[in-house]
Each structure stands twice: as structure tokens, then as C-alpha cells.
Design an enzyme around this catalytic site. Sequence first.
Site, PDB file in Angstrom:
ATOM      1  N   CYS A 131      17.727  -6.587  -9.434  1.00  0.00           N
ATOM      2  CA  CYS A 131      16.414  -6.836 -10.032  1.00  0.00           C
ATOM      3  C   CYS A 131      16.257  -5.919 -11.239  1.00  0.00           C
ATOM      4  CB  CYS A 131      15.294  -6.581  -9.025  1.00  0.00           C
ATOM      5  SG  CYS A 131      13.642  -6.868  -9.718  1.00  0.00           S
ATOM      6  N   CYS A 134      12.577  -4.073 -11.075  1.00  0.00           N
ATOM      7  CA  CYS A 134      12.408  -2.954 -10.133  1.00  0.00           C
ATOM      8  C   CYS A 134      13.571  -1.971 -10.212  1.00  0.00           C
ATOM      9  CB  CYS A 134      12.292  -3.486  -8.705  1.00  0.00           C
ATOM     10  SG  CYS A 134      10.869  -4.573  -8.438  1.00  0.00           S
ATOM     11  N   HIS A 144      12.271 -10.920  -5.684  1.00  0.00           N
ATOM     12  CA  HIS A 144      11.206 -10.333  -6.504  1.00  0.00           C
ATOM     13  C   HIS A 144      10.074 -11.336  -6.670  1.00  0.00           C
ATOM     14  CE1 HIS A 144       9.606  -7.532  -9.584  1.00  0.00           C
ATOM     15  NE2 HIS A 144       9.094  -8.650 -10.102  1.00  0.00           N
ATOM     16  N   CYS A 145       8.855 -10.908  -6.366  1.00  0.00           N
ATOM     17  CA  CYS A 145       7.671 -11.743  -6.569  1.00  0.00           C
ATOM     18  C   CYS A 145       7.009 -11.306  -7.870  1.00  0.00           C
ATOM     19  CB  CYS A 145       6.700 -11.611  -5.400  1.00  0.00           C
ATOM     20  SG  CYS A 145       5.171 -12.544  -5.637  1.00  0.00           S
ATOM     21  N   CYS A 148       3.178 -10.331  -7.311  1.00  0.00           N
ATOM     22  CA  CYS A 148       2.950  -8.977  -6.785  1.00  0.00           C
ATOM     23  C   CYS A 148       3.664  -7.917  -7.616  1.00  0.00           C
ATOM     24  CB  CYS A 148       3.428  -8.890  -5.336  1.00  0.00           C
ATOM     25  SG  CYS A 148       2.529  -9.957  -4.201  1.00  0.00           S
ATOM     26  N   CYS A 159       1.542 -16.485  -0.612  1.00  0.00           N
ATOM     27  CA  CYS A 159       0.517 -17.412  -0.125  1.00  0.00           C
ATOM     28  C   CYS A 159      -0.847 -17.083  -0.727  1.00  0.00           C
ATOM     29  CB  CYS A 159       0.429 -17.355   1.395  1.00  0.00           C
ATOM     30  SG  CYS A 159      -0.808 -18.472   2.090  1.00  0.00           S
TER      31      CYS A 159
END
EC number: 2.3.1.225
Length: 337
Positions: A131, A134, A144-145, A148, A159
Amino acid sequence: MRRGWKMALSGGLRCCRRVLSWVPVLVIVLVVLWSYYAYVFELCLVTVLSPAEKVIYLILYHAIFVFFAWTYWKSIFTLPQQPNQKFHLSYTDKERYKNEERPEVQKQMLVDMAKKLPVYTRTGSGAVRFCDRCHLIKPDRCHHCSVCAMCVLKMDHHCPWVNNCIGFSNYKFFLQFLAYSVLYCLYIATTVFSYFIKYWRGELPSVRSKFHVLFLLFVACMFFVSLVILFGYHCWLVSRNKTTLEAFCTPVFTSGPEKNGFNLGFIKNIQQVFGDNKKFWLIPIGSSPGDGHSFPMRSMNESQNPLLANEEPWEDNEDDSRDYPEGSSSLAVESET
């Protein structure tokens, strides 16, 4: 001056996005609060005439409601778990990686770093999963979101209805929430139906409660249909030991793509989410085995897989407690190449 305005605007947009991300949760809470009022007061206390029937309805309703609300709370406020410090690049390695202009050398650097970690999945091209936001080597099943803005262990999806990332730390709670939601809607629909028929036939006076009872049945049936489909899909995922992301994109291991790489068999797959102790399966407390960084794999024999051989792949003596950022309402995962 212009840069200051841009920073202020960017901060304002982030603030608005955080506020708006709670709108779906607020909608659910308002619907649930109305359903509580409609069922307890308008149906049980006003419409139902038999005292015994009132008591039975109220006891069963509140038993289901407690678990429904409890699991929803846990799904919302259980923070997504991030990879611990062992997977993060050190400052020196990070600078070396950023300053290296040759892609093949960068890939080899990641390969050398990954040798020290229990990492067996790769990108579609066979490279180590890294990533670049990060600055960490992603553990197996970690993604990885972008909503967020962090990597989430065993990420399933983001969700909007719980305003949270669903992953290793709260997938059990999310699944329980779906189950109790289905049960909640089914219970309301079955107990309200007979009074719906009585109102429809004109056997009960047309009072204020009529609207609440009729609309309560409609809402319960509508949510039941959508929830039972979603719950059934996640039950299928659990039975195969897959996440939503893995169902759409086959995991790639060091040996190649394997769609059933984490499938250990039906019972063991269930235990990977709910744990070995069956008395905790229905209660929203953490019982999922492991630490979210390593998982038993079907594609490896016991001599290759330390988790199946009951061995510790690595030890972590460092304190990995930290604050995690809040989520927001959309699904977004980085693409891997």
C-alpha cells in the site's frame, strides 16, 4: 493566500463528508425508533385486547430488539483493525523505496522485506501487495479503504448503513446484525399480519393505530426481503470462508490464483468467524480466532503453513494500540496490479 483557501475548503469538505456519512445510520435509527413505538404502543397497548397476548408479544419483541440493537451498535462502533507495526516500512526503508526510480528494484526490495513476514498472497501480476498510501506490506486478506483512508485487516466491504468498514474486528457482529434484523422483521410481520387482516376487513375500528399497524407490516416485509437476500449471501460467503472482495476478485497466492485458497471445510469456515466455542456464536462479543494478520490456507500443506501446524509464524512484543480514523459512507477499495 490561495493555498490557505484551498486547505480551508478541503477541511470543510472533509467535515461535511463526515457529517453526511452518518445520514444512512440516522435513517435506520429513526425507522427503528418508529417501529418500536408502532409495535409497542399502537399495536400491543392499543390494538391487542388480550392481556396474555400483550405480555407474550412484548416479551418476545424486546428479547429480539435487545440483540438487534446490541449487534447494530457493535457493528457501528467496533473500530476496524489495522496491520500492526511489523508490516509498516521503517523510515529508512520508506525513503529507500521512494527514492528508487527503477520499478524492478522496488519490487525486489518488497520481496526481501516480505520474507520476514507471514505473507502468502500476491497481486495479479505476482508482486508483493504493497500500500503506497499507508506505506506497508499488506497482510493476507487486507485491503486499503479509500473512504476510511486506511488498510483494514480481512476487509469485507465498507458499509454506509453502519458508517464503518466491515472486516476482521467486526464481521461477526455485522453478520449477527443481519441475522437479528431478519428475525426482527419476520417477528413483526407475523404478529402484525392478523391485525392487518382485521383492519382490512373492517373488524377493528378505523383509529389512529390503523395507519401504524398497516405501515408497520409494509415496512417489515420490505426490509425482510432485502435483508434475507443480503444475509443469505453472507452466509454463503462464510460457508466458503470468503470475503465480499474475494468473491469478486480471486485471491492470488505465491503458487497462483486460487478461489478456494482459504476454504477449510464448512465447520472450520464457520469457526473462522464465530470461534470454537458455540455458546458465543449468538452473542455479539469478539470470539473470532487469530489476530487478523495470518489465516490458515487450504492451498498450503501443514509443513508450509504455520497456522495449520499450530505454530506461531512470528511474535509481536510491541504495543499495537492506536486510534483509528472514522469511516464514511461509500465502498472504495484500492485496485491491485
